[in-house]
Structure formats: C-alpha cells, structure tokens
Design a protein around this motif. Structure first.
Motif, short mmCIF file in Angstrom:
data_model
loop_
_atom_site.label_atom_id
_atom_site.label_comp_id
_atom_site.label_asym_id
_atom_site.label_seq_id
_atom_site.Cartn_x
_atom_site.Cartn_y
_atom_site.Cartn_z
N GLU A 10 0.80 -1.23 0.00
CA GLU A 10 0.00 0.00 0.00
C GLU A 10 0.83 1.28 0.00
OE1 GLU A 10 -3.49 0.11 0.13
OE2 GLU A 10 -3.43 -2.04 -0.28
N LYS A 11 2.00 1.23 0.64
CA LYS A 11 2.76 2.47 0.81
C LYS A 11 3.73 2.75 -0.35
CE LYS A 11 1.12 3.45 4.93
NZ LYS A 11 0.31 4.65 5.16
N LEU A 12 3.84 1.83 -1.30
CA LEU A 12 4.68 2.11 -2.47
C LEU A 12 3.86 2.82 -3.53
CD1 LEU A 12 6.72 -1.20 -3.05
CD2 LEU A 12 7.36 0.81 -1.72
N THR A 13 4.53 3.52 -4.43
CA THR A 13 3.82 4.10 -5.57
C THR A 13 3.78 3.06 -6.68
OG1 THR A 13 5.81 4.96 -6.62
CG2 THR A 13 4.75 6.39 -5.00
N GLY A 14 3.01 3.34 -7.73
CA GLY A 14 2.92 2.41 -8.85
C GLY A 14 4.29 2.15 -9.46
N HIS A 15 5.06 3.24 -9.66
CA HIS A 15 6.41 3.12 -10.23
C HIS A 15 7.29 2.25 -9.35
CE1 HIS A 15 5.94 7.15 -12.55
NE2 HIS A 15 5.49 6.13 -13.24
N GLU A 16 7.23 2.52 -8.06
CA GLU A 16 8.10 1.78 -7.13
C GLU A 16 7.74 0.30 -7.09
OE1 GLU A 16 8.97 5.48 -4.04
OE2 GLU A 16 7.33 4.08 -3.68
N PHE A 17 6.45 0.02 -7.19
CA PHE A 17 6.03 -1.38 -7.19
C PHE A 17 6.58 -2.09 -8.43
CE2 PHE A 17 2.90 -4.71 -8.29
CZ PHE A 17 3.08 -5.51 -7.17
N LEU A 18 6.47 -1.43 -9.59
CA LEU A 18 7.00 -2.04 -10.81
C LEU A 18 8.51 -2.22 -10.71
CD1 LEU A 18 4.95 -0.26 -13.62
CD2 LEU A 18 4.60 -2.51 -12.63
N ARG A 19 9.17 -1.24 -10.12
CA ARG A 19 10.62 -1.30 -9.93
C ARG A 19 10.99 -2.54 -9.09
NH1 ARG A 19 15.89 -0.65 -10.83
NH2 ARG A 19 16.38 -2.21 -9.29
N PHE A 20 10.22 -2.75 -8.02
CA PHE A 20 10.48 -3.88 -7.13
C PHE A 20 10.26 -5.21 -7.86
CE2 PHE A 20 8.73 -6.84 -3.86
CZ PHE A 20 9.91 -7.08 -3.18
N VAL A 21 9.13 -5.28 -8.56
CA VAL A 21 8.81 -6.53 -9.28
C VAL A 21 9.86 -6.81 -10.35
CG1 VAL A 21 7.11 -7.64 -10.78
CG2 VAL A 21 6.35 -6.33 -8.81
N GLY A 22 10.23 -5.77 -11.09
CA GLY A 22 11.26 -5.94 -12.13
C GLY A 22 12.56 -6.44 -11.52
N GLY A 23 12.92 -5.90 -10.37
CA GLY A 23 14.14 -6.32 -9.67
C GLY A 23 14.09 -7.79 -9.29
N LEU A 24 12.92 -8.24 -8.85
CA LEU A 24 12.78 -9.65 -8.48
C LEU A 24 12.98 -10.56 -9.69
CD1 LEU A 24 9.73 -9.74 -6.03
CD2 LEU A 24 12.14 -9.69 -5.47
N TRP A 25 12.60 -10.07 -10.87
CA TRP A 25 12.78 -10.87 -12.09
C TRP A 25 14.14 -10.60 -12.73
CZ3 TRP A 25 7.95 -11.43 -10.31
CH2 TRP A 25 7.27 -12.59 -10.64
N GLY A 26 14.99 -9.89 -12.00
CA GLY A 26 16.36 -9.65 -12.47
C GLY A 26 16.47 -8.70 -13.64
#
Lengths: 269, 587
Positions: A101-117
């Motif tokens: 909830e506390k992340l922004t849309g951009h930050e969430f995508l950044r996190f997900v992208g990082g998990l997929w390397g």
C-alpha cells in the motif's frame, strides 16, 4: 463466428504441459489427474464451477502450491527440477489484487522488475509502456493505497507483463475492471498471443470473454478435466454444434455431476 | 421487511447487542494462541501482583511520614489518577481511530440500516473496553494498595463508584477529538499523523517517568527529597480535572479524613461530566462522522502532503512517465541513493529499498523507531548508575563489564525481535508475488537478513561502545565488547529472520502484533539464548584482559573460535530451517 472457432486448430510447440497432476488435501482430491497441453501463442479459457480445482491447478503451475503428484512443464522446463527457470517465463495475475500500500505504482514495478532480475532501464521502459497501455500513466507516482480495485488489477497486469513472460496466467482477470479496462485487457491478450507468441491461460466465469478471445478451453469439474480443446471440437464431442458456450458449459458440468452421483450410489451399493 | 416503528427501542437493543457481541465475544482460538494468551495472563498477573506489593510498601512509607503522611497519600492519589486520565486519553484517541475509522467491518455497518445512535453506542462501548482494560489492569493494584494502606472499607466502594466515569470521560473526549481531526485533516494522512503524535506523546510520558528515577525511593535520602517534592505542591493538581474530583471522593473515605462537604458535589460532577462528554461525542458523531468517514475512503489526496513536501525541498516528484530507479546511478532521493550504492545488487537491494520505504512511510512503524531511540537512550542513561555501583566497590568492574555485555545483548535481542522477526510475516498477503518470482526462498531470507543487519549492528555497537566508555574500560576491553556486539547482532538477527519464517504470523495486521505473538516469544527466547551463548565466550578473555594475565594467545584463539562457531551456527541453522519452511510453504 466466435474467436474460439476462428482460432481453432492454430498450434505450435507446447508451452504448458500438465501430466497426471494431482493435489490432495487430506483425503480430498482438489485436483485429480489433470492432463493438458497448451500450444504456444494461444489463449485458453479455464472454466469450471466453484471449487472445481481451477485456481488450485493454476497455483500449482505458478509454484504457489506444490502438487501431490504429476508433472508440470513450462516451455519444456520441469517445474519440479528447475522452478526458477519456469517462473522466469511465467507472468501471474492472482484473483485478489494485494499490493504494498505504501509504495507508488512506479516503485512497485521497480520492485517486481528487480525480483525478475531486470535492469533499471528496461524496467523504466517496459513499465511505462504497460502503464500507458492500461491507462495508468497519470498514476505511477501515486501511492497504491489510493488506487481503486480496477486500477490495482491493471497495475498487477502491468507487473505480470513487465518481464515479457512466455506464459501469462490470469485468475479471474475481469473482476473489478470497468468496461474500458476490460476491453483493453481483451485487446492486449489477443495482441500478446497473435504478435508476440505469448500463451495465455484465463481462469474465469465470464463465458463471453472466453468466446471473444480464447482459442481453446478446458472445463474442469471435481478436479478432473471433463472437456478440452477448441470450442468447435468440444461442441462436436458433445453433439452440440453451434451451441452457445453458456449452454454447453451447463450441459457438460451437469453431466459430470450426474456421473459423480451415480458413482457414489454404486459405491454405496 | 422489519417493522421498527413500533418497536424502535427493542430494535435498537437488538442492533446494539449484535454489534457488541460481534466485536467483544470470546473468540475460538488455535492452541498456540491460547498458549500465548495464557503466558501473557500469567505474566500480567505476576506484574500486577508486583505492582500491588511495591505500591503497598511505598504507600506505607509515605503514610507514616510524620504529620503530612495522610495528605501525602492524597496527593499521590491525585497524581496517580491524573496520570491514568492522561494515559487513558492518549489510549482512547488511538483506539477511537481504529473503532470509528479503520475497522474493517465499518464498510458493512455504514451500508446497513443501523441508526447512528446505535452505531455510536456500540463503537463507544467497544472503544472503552479496548482502551481501558490494560490501564485498569495495572492501575487497579495501585488503587487497591491505597485502599489497603490508607483506606477504610468504604474506600473500595468509592473506587468502584468513581472509576466508571473516569473511563467514560477520556473515551468520549478521545472519540470527539479523533472525529474532529479526521474531519479536518487530509483524509488518510490524518490517521498517520495522529498515530505518530500519540506515540511521541507516550514516549515523552515514559521518559518523564524514567527521568524522575523512581529507584531513588529505595534510598532514604532520595525518598526524603521526593516527599518534600510532592509536599511542595501547595495547590491541588487541578480543581477542574475529573481525576481530582475522583481523588477527592476516594480520599474522603481514608482514615482520619476531615469529611469534605464538596464530596457529593464532586461525585455528581464526575457522573454528569461523563454523561455530558458522552452526549457531546454523540452529537459530534451525528454532525461530522459521516463526512469524516467518507474522507478516509478517499485515497488520492494521500499524496498531496508528499507533493508539498517534495516541492518545499526543491525536489518535485517525478513527472508522469518517469520511473525512478534506486541504486548507484539512480535518481532516487538522496538517502536511498546512498543505501542503494552500498547494498549488493539483486534481491537484497530490492528488498532493502522496498522495506526501508515501507518503514519510513508507515507512521506506526517509524514511531517504533522513536521508541527504539528512547530505549537506547534510557539504557545508556541508566547505565551511568552502574559506574557509581562500581565506584562504590559493591560490584567489581569486570562483573559490570559482563553485565553490560549481557544487557546490551538483551536490548539488541529486543530490537531484533521487534524489527527483524516480523519481516517475513509482514509480506503476508504479498507472498504470492515473492513465491511466483524466480528467486529461491533462501534468497528472500538472506535478503531480509541483509536488509536488517546493518541497522542492528549499528544499534549493538553504539550500545557496546557507549557503555564501555561510560564504565571507563581500556581499549582492549572496548574492542572485546565491540566484537561481542557484532557477533551478537549477526546471530540474533539471523535467529529472528529464521524463526520469523518458521513461525510466521501472516494474518497479523501490523508488525507490532507479529512481534507480540507466540512466535515472537519463542523468537525472543531463542535469540536470548544465542546472545548469552556468545557473551559466555567472552567471559574468560575479559577476565584475562582485566587482570593483565593475557600473556598467551591460545585462550583468545579458543574463545574466539568458539564464539565464531556459535555465531556461524546461529546464522546458518535458523536461515536453513526458515528457508526450508518457506520452500514448503503453500499459499
């Protein structure tokens, strides 16, 4: 003519193969020997009554739960042997859009992208592309707690597509989407399959969606696949040429119900 | 279709009963939770008993101070009730925020045809119970002690008559204040602000109590100065405060009380005051609640404060179309860029950046950070007294050094259980993402461990070096202490993360609740054992260093090897077991 009929017969190499897949909870078989093959670049509708085992099957494919028996291959990779290799090729949209909830849309995508390397530049480029496709370009900087249900669903779609998956699995993707969002989803699904060779599995109760965008379907009932293939083939197999999917679905599941009841009576006797 | 017109009162009773039953009924709990509850109850009873005996002992001392003894007891009662009232007010603001605005069932209740008066009554009753039980549980033994030492049989009756309005008044004021705050501040940010301010309020209250140093009562000179301090208050603590009215009513039943004529008036003021506060809160509920509740449902305004803050700093938020990326070359905010530069690439950095963002944006979390700072401050502040103990020759400096290591290990453990243990559980509903991602569960654990370790090492080292400095230890002992602190931080944090994966609380609503669970207790015990085992390896080297007998390297090599092995085991085993548990986890 429905999309299902038009696309019937289009085939390529197999992206998803399930062989003898079982999941047992105690003595209850939630999924009871599912066999299924899904060619590349096709959209498959996964149908069934509530509690039939659709979500359990899809969750086994994504690695959220472990099968009791059987084999799952994603793009030829056995998920039991190389789960990470398989996950790298899968995009998943669950039935409940939970987010940080506390992340922004951009930050969430950044996190997900990082998990997929993924590299930062690729995340930025792909993320922006999908945010625009799903009409979220004005919302990327906003915290997710301010997103509506439909917006969360669309953002999760962006996240699922971020790493260019070869197999996209969606559990009830239409829930919460407005008509425009639903239309956009259908367009993207067809585009992914037709232009990029992505295979898509949709678990849904929206039979219109299956008729409009799917190349094939699988109906699961009591943990078993009771019908599968292109719509015309399923119609033919059940002597129901030209029948609407809704009517066909009811006929198949009611027959499965009767057979199950008869089996119980026979075993009691 | 229900027919409420002729039976409105009956219908209201049914609504009220069902609403209260739904929230306050005893719940069926799994065995682990029952066990946790039992442990907490036994622990709570032990604390309450301790409070009762300490208060009885202290009041007995105060009561027998010549001439002013009974007056002193009355003053103390006045002060106690004032503190209880303040704590209750703070507690009620937090609870009312949850009862009236954050509770998950509000959506259903607001859509149901429940009259506002009934909804308010039910929520208010729930709020009184939730906010007051703990204050009452620990305040009651002290009041009992007053009745025991200074009171007569009538005192118990006076306490029973005065306490209910003392609970209702802060509850009504807390609810009213929260409703006004939420209706005037920008929506959801109001709740963060309230929670943060209240935590700061609690910490200030706690620090004030600590700085009074109640342990001075143990010393006859300190006690005398305290008596003169309390007696120096020539005026009552506040004639218009309900706590004063209640104190006057109770004190009137004490032995040898003069019997004030104003007592019935004060009792009446208490009860009518409570009624008026309740009515006021009820009126406010009717007037502003619907609008205030509606504001909490509007999300987009949440970001406005962030935008204003960003503009004030001259760093506007990214324009649409720009995804900022933390790390070595990213355009992330300064502190995140620094963190990103030091963090290893891959999952560790992603989790570190994500968890830090969540930590600083969640008011309930960063208020815990303030609490942590207060904990370290209080620890170091109290540690000064240990040096005085050493100077007086009561305890040897070597023993003090070892006690310091143990205490520092205890604080490190407490911090680790509070912040590291919940890190897996708080992923809760987001586990679907982590499990479907192409990363191994062990990587998730290692990333979580890596993200919490630097902060914990800093806390442990600050405490170790500061306490060694306060004790005036030589550099060799300081280095020994710092090494033990480093190993303790390594071991304890890994134990917390590992146990966090083995005994998660995925359904807990907040990290604080995770830390207070049964798993948290287990984690605390395991981490304490780890910390003590590591400290134990330092005992012999400390002895050799302190007495100047460090002539051979072998004892240090053996103790160092033992400590390293213990730490390695404490790191590897929990992370391995936790990784295996996460591997087998099914969502």
């Amino acid at each position: 003519m429905s999309k299902v009929s038009e696309q019937a017969g289009k085939a390529g190499d197999c992206v998803l193969r399930l062989s003898g897949l079982r999941k047992v909870y105690g003595k209850f078989p939630a999924v009871d020997g599912v066999d299924l093959e899904m060619p590349r670049g096709q959209v498959y509708g996964f149908l069934g009554p509530n509690g039939a085992g659709k979500t359990t099957t899809l969750r086994m494919v994504t690695g959220l739960i472990q099968p009791s028996a059987g084999r799952i291959e994603v793009c030829g990779i056995d998920t039991a042997r190389d789960p990470l290799g398989a996950k790298q090729r899968i995009g998943f949209l669950g039935d409940r859009p939970f987010l940080y909830e506390k992340l922004t849309g951009h930050e969430f995508l950044r996190f997900v992208g990082g998990l997929w390397g993924m590299r930062s530049a690729a995340i930025a480029e792909r993320g922006q592309h999908w945010l625009e496709r799903f009409d979220l370009q004005g919302w990327g900087g906003e915290p997710l707690e301010s997103y509506s249900h439909g917006m969360r669903q669309r953002l999760l779609l962006c996240a699922a597509l971020l790493h260019d998956p070869q197999l996209l699995i969606m559990d009830e993707p239409m829930v919460g989407l407005d008509p425009r969002g639903a239309l956009r989803l259908k367009e993207v699904v067809r585009e992914l399959a037709d232009e990029h060779g992505v295979s898509v599995v949709l678990s849904t109760h929206t039979l219109d969606l299956v008729e409009q965008v799917c190349d094939g379907l699988a109906i699961i009932d009591r943990g078993k696949v009771v019908a599968s293939g292109p719509l015309v083939e399923v119609q033919r197999a059940h002597q129901a040429e030209g029948m609407r999917l809704e009517e066909l679905f009811l006929r198949i599941t009611e027959r499965a119900q009767r057979q199950a009841d008869e089996k119980v009576v026979a075993s009691d006797a | 279709m229900p027919e409420p017109v002729g039976h409105l009162a009956g219908q209201r009773a049914v609504w009220l009963k069902s609403l209260l039953w739904a929230k306050l009924r005893p719940e069926r709990r799994p065995l682990a939770q029952k066990l946790t509850r039992l442990v907490f109850i036994v622990f709570g009873l032990a604390i309450a008993t301790g409070i009762y005996f300490t208060a009885t002992w202290f009041l007995d001392l105060a009561y027998h101070v010549e001439v002013i003894g009974p007056l002193l007891c009355q003053r103390l009662l006045d002060m106690l009730l004032l503190v209880l009232l303040s704590v209750l007010l703070l507690s009620n603001i937090v609870t009312s925020l949850s009862s009236f605005f954050l509770a998950k069932d509000l959506e259903l209740l607001m859509a149901a045809p429940v009259p506002p008066r009934v909804l308010f009554g039910a929520r208010f009753a729930e709020q009184v119970v939730h906010s007051s039980w703990m204050v009452l549980a620990f305040g009651a033994p002290v009041l009992l002690a007053f009745a025991q030492v200074a009171g007569t049989p009538k005192s118990m009756l006076a306490i029973l008559v005065t306490i209910p309005p003392l609970l209702v008044i802060p509850a009504a004021l807390g609810a009213a204040l929260t409703m006004m705050l939420v209706s005037s501040l920008p929506a959801a940010r109001a709740r963060d602000l309230v929670v943060a301010l209240l935590f700061v309020g609690f910490i200030v209250l706690y620090l004030m109590l600590r700085l009074i140093e109640p342990e001075r009562f143990l010393n006859p000179e300190g006690f005398a100065s305290m008596v003169s301090f309390i007696a120096s208050f020539s005026s009552p603590t506040g004639s218009y405060l309900p706590s004063h009215w209640a104190a006057a009513v109770i004190a009137d039943t004490f032995r040898g009380a003069p019997g004030g004529r104003q007592v019935p008036l004060m009792l009446a003021a208490l009860w009518t005051g409570a009624g008026a506060c309740y009515a006021l809160a009820g009126l406010l509920f009717r007037g502003v609640y619907a609008r205030a509740y509606s504001r909490t449902q509007q999300g987009r305004k949440v970001a406005r404060l962030s935008r204003i803050w960003a503009r004030l700093r001259g760093r506007p938020l990214p324009a649409d179309g720009e995804i900022r990326t933390p790390g070595r070359h990213g355009a992330e905010s300064d502190w995140l860029r620094i963190v990103g530069a030091f963090a290893p690439r891959g999952a560790v950095r992603e989790f570190l950046i994500k968890d830090l963002k969540l930590l600083v944006r969640d008011a309930s979390q960063w208020s815990q950070l303030v609490l942590l700072a207060a904990l370290v401050f209080v620890y170091l502040y109290n540690f000064r007294h240990f040096r005085q103990l050493g100077d007086s020759g009561i305890v040897g400096p070597l023993a003090l050094f070892l006690v310091g290591l143990g205490l520092s290990g205890f604080v490190t453990t407490a911090v680790s259980v509070r912040f590291a243990y919940p890190l897996i559980s708080i992923e809760g509903r987001m586990l679907w993402l982590l499990i479907t991602a192409p990363i191994k569960p062990r990587q998730i654990l290692r990333a979580k461990w890596g993200s919490v370790l630097p902060a914990l090492v800093i806390v442990a080292e600050v405490m170790s070096l500061a306490s060694s400095w306060i004790l005036g230890q030589p550099p060799s002992m300081m280095i020994l202490g710092a090494t033990v602190a480093l190993l303790t931080a390594l071991g304890v944090s890994a134990v917390s993360i590992g146990v966090g994966a083995l005994m998660p609380e995925y359904r807990a609503e907040s990290a604080a609740k995770v830390a207070a669970s049964f798993g948290g207790l287990v984690c605390m015990s395991m981490a304490m054992v780890t910390a003590l085992a590591i400290v134990a390896w330092a005992v012999y080297p400390a002895y050799l260093l302190h007495y100047g007998k460090a002539t051979r390297a072998l004892p240090f090599v053996l103790a160092g090897g033992g400590a390293l092995l213990t730490t390695a085991l404490a790191v590897w085993l929990p992370l391995w077991l936790g990784g295996r548990a996460l591997d087998r986890f099914e969502l």
